[in-house]
Design an enzyme around this catalytic site. Sequence first.
Site, mmCIF file in Angstrom:
data_model
loop_
_atom_site.group_PDB
_atom_site.id
_atom_site.type_symbol
_atom_site.label_atom_id
_atom_site.label_comp_id
_atom_site.label_asym_id
_atom_site.label_seq_id
_atom_site.Cartn_x
_atom_site.Cartn_y
_atom_site.Cartn_z
ATOM 1 N N GLU A 95 -6.831 24.499 4.345
ATOM 2 C CA GLU A 95 -6.438 23.887 3.256
ATOM 3 C C GLU A 95 -7.074 22.774 1.780
ATOM 4 O OE1 GLU A 95 -6.562 23.975 6.739
ATOM 5 O OE2 GLU A 95 -6.068 21.850 7.030
ATOM 6 N N SER A 103 0.589 -0.792 0.236
ATOM 7 C CA SER A 103 0.273 0.034 -0.243
ATOM 8 C C SER A 103 1.404 1.203 -0.221
ATOM 9 C CB SER A 103 -0.534 0.065 1.281
ATOM 10 O OG SER A 103 -0.532 0.379 2.492
ATOM 11 N N GLY A 104 0.760 2.338 -0.110
ATOM 12 C CA GLY A 104 1.113 3.033 -0.139
ATOM 13 C C GLY A 104 2.139 3.832 -1.216
ATOM 14 N N CYS A 130 -7.150 25.605 12.494
ATOM 15 C CA CYS A 130 -7.872 25.364 13.622
ATOM 16 C C CYS A 130 -7.066 25.432 14.903
ATOM 17 C CB CYS A 130 -7.997 23.947 13.104
ATOM 18 S SG CYS A 130 -9.646 23.304 13.561
ATOM 19 N N LYS A 156 8.103 -10.691 -9.375
ATOM 20 C CA LYS A 156 8.004 -11.537 -8.686
ATOM 21 C C LYS A 156 6.549 -11.321 -7.920
ATOM 22 C CE LYS A 156 8.827 -15.711 -9.111
ATOM 23 N NZ LYS A 156 9.599 -16.055 -9.254
ATOM 24 N N ASP A 164 -5.886 -8.661 0.625
ATOM 25 C CA ASP A 164 -6.317 -8.732 2.319
ATOM 26 C C ASP A 164 -7.556 -9.458 2.434
ATOM 27 O OD1 ASP A 164 -4.090 -7.056 1.952
ATOM 28 O OD2 ASP A 164 -4.971 -5.240 1.737
ATOM 29 N N HIS A 192 -10.675 25.192 7.712
ATOM 30 C CA HIS A 192 -9.418 24.835 7.086
ATOM 31 C C HIS A 192 -9.909 25.060 5.539
ATOM 32 C CE1 HIS A 192 -8.704 21.809 10.408
ATOM 33 N NE2 HIS A 192 -9.942 22.100 10.494
HETATM 34 N N1 GLN Z 1 -8.228 20.419 18.878
HETATM 35 C C1 GLN Z 1 -9.040 21.667 18.356
HETATM 36 C C2 GLN Z 1 -10.839 21.697 18.431
HETATM 37 O O1 GLN Z 1 -11.943 20.432 18.565
HETATM 38 C C3 GLN Z 1 -8.810 21.794 16.625
HETATM 39 C C4 GLN Z 1 -9.816 21.088 15.767
HETATM 40 C C5 GLN Z 1 -8.607 21.285 14.785
HETATM 41 O O2 GLN Z 1 -7.292 21.663 14.696
HETATM 42 N N2 GLN Z 1 -8.818 20.232 14.064
HETATM 43 O O3 GLN Z 1 -11.520 22.459 17.855
#
Ligand code: GLN
Length: 526
Positions: A499, A12-13, A367, A185, A143, A497
């Site tokens: 990201e 995997s990976g 966060c 193999k 698996d 978030h």
């Molecule tokens: N632990 C923090 C919370 O629950 C931040 C959560 C996080 O960074 N995703 O609010």
Amino acid sequence: MKYVTITGGVLSGIGKGITAASIGAALQAQGLKIDVLKIDPYLNVDAGTMNPNQHGEVFVTEDGYEADLDLGHYERFLQKNMTHFNNITAGQVYSNVISKERKGEYLGATVQMIPHVTSEIKKRLSELKGDVVIVEIGGTVGDIESEIFLEAIREFSMEKGRENFIFVHVTYIPYLKVTNEFKTKPTQQSIQILRRSGISPDFIVLRGEEKIPKLTVNKVALFGGVGKKAVFGLEDTDNVYSIPKKVHDLGLDKLIMEKLRIRPSKDFSWDYSSSVKDAKVAMIGKYLATDDAYKSVIESVALCGYKKPTMIDSESLESISEEEMDNTLKRYSGIIIPGGFGSRGIEGMIRVIKYAREKDVPLLGLCLGMQLMTIEYVRNVSHLNDANSTEFNPSTPYQIVDIMEEQKRIMKLGGTMRLGAEKIKVFKWSKLYKIYLKENISERHRHRYEVNVNAFENLFRMKEEDPMNRLSVSAMSKFVEAIELPQNKFYMGVQYHPEYASKVSNPHPIFKAFLRESFENARQVV
Ligand code: GLN
């Protein structure tokens, strides 16, 4: 409808997810509508409770589903948002079957793996819509957990017509330095295991660190029972976003379309940032066992055209001297404090935040990072010593970060956080507004705690007129969503978030702004 199923062999990976996303992206880049199903054979209902050190990051979709990080690859490569429909786990399948049995829906039948569990899997498969559906089966063939999924997909391909299915097997070719040999193999054996499930691969993708020689490719073709043209070497590359182009250049997409009897509706076009500028960014993390733990953050940086951040273990910074701290951090021109849970490593992150605030090093808190930026400010600028989050110290005298009211009644851990996209208002006078250029935004969340702005109102700058020596709140929903110090070059924390929202050719604007500022700063440091 047509399906491209991706299975994995040997290890995997090895980049099965990236290969699957790249095949999808190459087809989409020629005008086809693509949908995706990632199958995770583990018994967890979703990835929400899994440790990022073992399993990598938990990716959150707009509809608040906590998924495996592969859904992040699909979002970034296909430049579209996924939902909970795009992922199934064995846990979901079994719990649906069991709850149907309890409701009496099987009319007295003996409930069995075949046909009841396979039917449940096939039902999920038929919910997807597109010209081509990419189905990626997690794990490696052989698996125990994945057997039932291979059986279900085999049945499904018979029902829908084998001619509408492509099976791509992605395996690994190890290279033995001592004898200067590429070994086939393990790949041969993984193909045999796949065959035992009644599936013969149409195409085989070989992964490896080094360029895989023609001889090896041909040997795999012979033992794998496919033509020489059906085996492709996809060796490691510095930039994973070049792979859809590689898939196209090798002609894998063309062969898939020919076999499925579909035509592209436009010429191939694929745009990605190939630059790798160095903004000298450090990320102060606490899940360092694998780079995958911060996948979306790292990819957000890469998608802006910058080198990936250097990881620093926050725990290692907790008891070092000021001088050692300076020696460690002075090499970096920008710092990211990513998300996380639990008290381990927290004080190290807070020390870094103090350093960045005082030395005016660009700082982006995500966060948990934003919560810690607030704690640091209140402790060191507002002089409320021992201010903390009740997550880390339930008996802190100043509960500057506290559990959200609606979370207090919740007793279970799985799927119960504040999850998914919610509307946010950005204040027009803030620096954050200059990034978004709009007041109404929507961003994804995953947290239980919030900045306790109501109880400590006069510590925060909530309006433009409030004193500048307070920490500015730059965006709100029902909760504090973003904080900043406008007098610093870049000092921003967000409760959400960003990201998760970055896409190829459209990385999140917060990362763009942060990296631009860090890069400017970098030139001065050198
Ligand atoms: N632990 C923090 C919370 O629950 C931040 C959560 C996080 O960074 N995703 O609010």
